[in-house]
Design a protein around this motif. Structure first.
Motif, PDB file in Angstrom:
ATOM      1  N   LYS A 213      53.191  98.985  -1.421  1.00  0.00           N
ATOM      2  CA  LYS A 213      54.352  99.599  -2.075  1.00  0.00           C
ATOM      3  C   LYS A 213      54.027 101.058  -2.344  1.00  0.00           C
ATOM      4  N   ASP A 214      55.022 101.919  -2.135  1.00  0.00           N
ATOM      5  CA  ASP A 214      54.862 103.346  -2.402  1.00  0.00           C
ATOM      6  C   ASP A 214      55.230 103.652  -3.849  1.00  0.00           C
ATOM      7  N   PHE A 215      54.373 104.440  -4.501  1.00  0.00           N
ATOM      8  CA  PHE A 215      54.583 104.885  -5.872  1.00  0.00           C
ATOM      9  C   PHE A 215      54.494 106.412  -5.886  1.00  0.00           C
ATOM     10  N   PRO A 216      54.964 107.060  -6.958  1.00  0.00           N
ATOM     11  CA  PRO A 216      54.874 108.518  -7.028  1.00  0.00           C
ATOM     12  C   PRO A 216      53.445 109.043  -6.822  1.00  0.00           C
ATOM     13  N   ASP A 217      52.448 108.270  -7.265  1.00  0.00           N
ATOM     14  CA  ASP A 217      51.064 108.706  -7.113  1.00  0.00           C
ATOM     15  C   ASP A 217      50.406 108.188  -5.835  1.00  0.00           C
ATOM     16  N   GLY A 218      51.196 107.613  -4.926  1.00  0.00           N
ATOM     17  CA  GLY A 218      50.655 107.156  -3.645  1.00  0.00           C
ATOM     18  C   GLY A 218      50.934 105.694  -3.371  1.00  0.00           C
ATOM     19  N   MET A 219      50.523 105.241  -2.200  1.00  0.00           N
ATOM     20  CA  MET A 219      50.727 103.873  -1.794  1.00  0.00           C
ATOM     21  C   MET A 219      49.665 102.963  -2.421  1.00  0.00           C
ATOM     22  N   LYS A 220      50.109 101.802  -2.893  1.00  0.00           N
ATOM     23  CA  LYS A 220      49.197 100.788  -3.441  1.00  0.00           C
ATOM     24  C   LYS A 220      49.187  99.610  -2.477  1.00  0.00           C
ATOM     25  N   GLU A 221      48.067  98.921  -2.413  1.00  0.00           N
ATOM     26  CA  GLU A 221      47.891  97.822  -1.473  1.00  0.00           C
ATOM     27  C   GLU A 221      47.238  96.632  -2.160  1.00  0.00           C
ATOM     28  N   HIS A 222      47.733  95.440  -1.845  1.00  0.00           N
ATOM     29  CA  HIS A 222      47.154  94.190  -2.342  1.00  0.00           C
ATOM     30  C   HIS A 222      46.897  93.287  -1.144  1.00  0.00           C
ATOM     31  N   ARG A 223      45.661  92.889  -0.950  1.00  0.00           N
ATOM     32  CA  ARG A 223      45.309  91.982   0.146  1.00  0.00           C
ATOM     33  C   ARG A 223      45.246  90.563  -0.397  1.00  0.00           C
ATOM     34  N   PHE A 224      45.700  89.622   0.418  1.00  0.00           N
ATOM     35  CA  PHE A 224      45.641  88.223  -0.004  1.00  0.00           C
ATOM     36  C   PHE A 224      45.157  87.347   1.140  1.00  0.00           C
ATOM     37  N   VAL A 225      44.442  86.295   0.768  1.00  0.00           N
ATOM     38  CA  VAL A 225      43.984  85.257   1.689  1.00  0.00           C
ATOM     39  C   VAL A 225      44.231  83.942   0.972  1.00  0.00           C
ATOM     40  N   ARG A 226      44.819  83.005   1.648  1.00  0.00           N
ATOM     41  CA  ARG A 226      45.087  81.702   1.059  1.00  0.00           C
ATOM     42  C   ARG A 226      44.402  80.622   1.872  1.00  0.00           C
ATOM     43  N   ALA A 227      44.270  79.453   1.287  1.00  0.00           N
ATOM     44  CA  ALA A 227      43.526  78.355   1.907  1.00  0.00           C
ATOM     45  C   ALA A 227      44.252  77.712   3.078  1.00  0.00           C
ATOM     46  N   GLU A 228      45.571  77.878   3.166  1.00  0.00           N
ATOM     47  CA  GLU A 228      46.334  77.212   4.224  1.00  0.00           C
ATOM     48  C   GLU A 228      45.923  77.719   5.600  1.00  0.00           C
ATOM     49  N   THR A 229      45.803  76.785   6.534  1.00  0.00           N
ATOM     50  CA  THR A 229      45.528  77.145   7.924  1.00  0.00           C
ATOM     51  C   THR A 229      46.635  76.578   8.803  1.00  0.00           C
ATOM     52  N   HIS A 230      46.763  77.156   9.995  1.00  0.00           N
ATOM     53  CA  HIS A 230      47.854  76.805  10.895  1.00  0.00           C
ATOM     54  C   HIS A 230      47.318  76.715  12.323  1.00  0.00           C
ATOM     55  N   ALA A 231      47.950  75.874  13.113  1.00  0.00           N
ATOM     56  CA  ALA A 231      47.509  75.676  14.491  1.00  0.00           C
ATOM     57  C   ALA A 231      47.807  76.882  15.374  1.00  0.00           C
ATOM     58  N   SER A 232      48.887  77.614  15.069  1.00  0.00           N
ATOM     59  CA  SER A 232      49.227  78.770  15.895  1.00  0.00           C
ATOM     60  C   SER A 232      49.280  80.040  15.050  1.00  0.00           C
ATOM     61  N   ARG A 233      49.053  81.164  15.717  1.00  0.00           N
ATOM     62  CA  ARG A 233      49.125  82.452  15.023  1.00  0.00           C
ATOM     63  C   ARG A 233      50.540  82.707  14.527  1.00  0.00           C
ATOM     64  N   ASP A 234      51.549  82.362  15.339  1.00  0.00           N
ATOM     65  CA  ASP A 234      52.942  82.574  14.935  1.00  0.00           C
ATOM     66  C   ASP A 234      53.281  81.813  13.652  1.00  0.00           C
ATOM     67  N   ASP A 235      52.818  80.562  13.554  1.00  0.00           N
ATOM     68  CA  ASP A 235      53.054  79.791  12.329  1.00  0.00           C
ATOM     69  C   ASP A 235      52.362  80.450  11.138  1.00  0.00           C
TER      70      ASP A 235
END
Length: 106
Positions: free
Chosen positions: A55-77
């Motif tokens: 998200k862009d803020f007046p003082d610059g862009m902020k970033e939040h990375r996330f990883v969750r436990a769910e896995t999927h058989a295909s990259r598209d899923d």
């Protein structure tokens, strides 16, 4: 089970970076003023739910990375689910996902 957590910890700490063409971030999706970049990665024959919320803020862009436990058989899923999960994070937490933003902001 221990290897799952050690793999997750090393990815979160930046010690191990995904590589290869199938592990680049997906196209950004706009949602409520945020940019969602799905970035599932290959792990033990499956694709892990992961991505970045920006998200862009007046003082610059902020970033939040996330990883969750769910896995999927295909990259598209995994891409589809990563976007869904990011929307849920945004709806539940708003700007609080960015640690340097005041807690009361949305």
């Amino acid at each position: 089970m221990a290897s799952f957590f050690s793999d997750l910890l090393s990815r979160l700490s930046g010690k191990e970076r995904p590589s290869g063409p199938e592990e680049v971030a997906g196209e950004a999706v706009e949602y409520k003023g945020y940019r969602i970049r799905p970035a599932p990665y290959s792990s033990k024959g499956q694709f892990q739910t992961a991505g970045t919320i920006e998200k862009d803020f007046p003082d610059g862009m902020k970033e939040h990375r996330f990883v969750r436990a769910e896995t999927h058989a295909s990259r598209d899923d995994a891409v589809t689910f990563s976007v869904t999960k990011a929307r849920q994070i945004i709806d539940e937490q708003g700007d609080r996902i960015f640690p340097d933003k005041p807690v009361g902001t949305t």
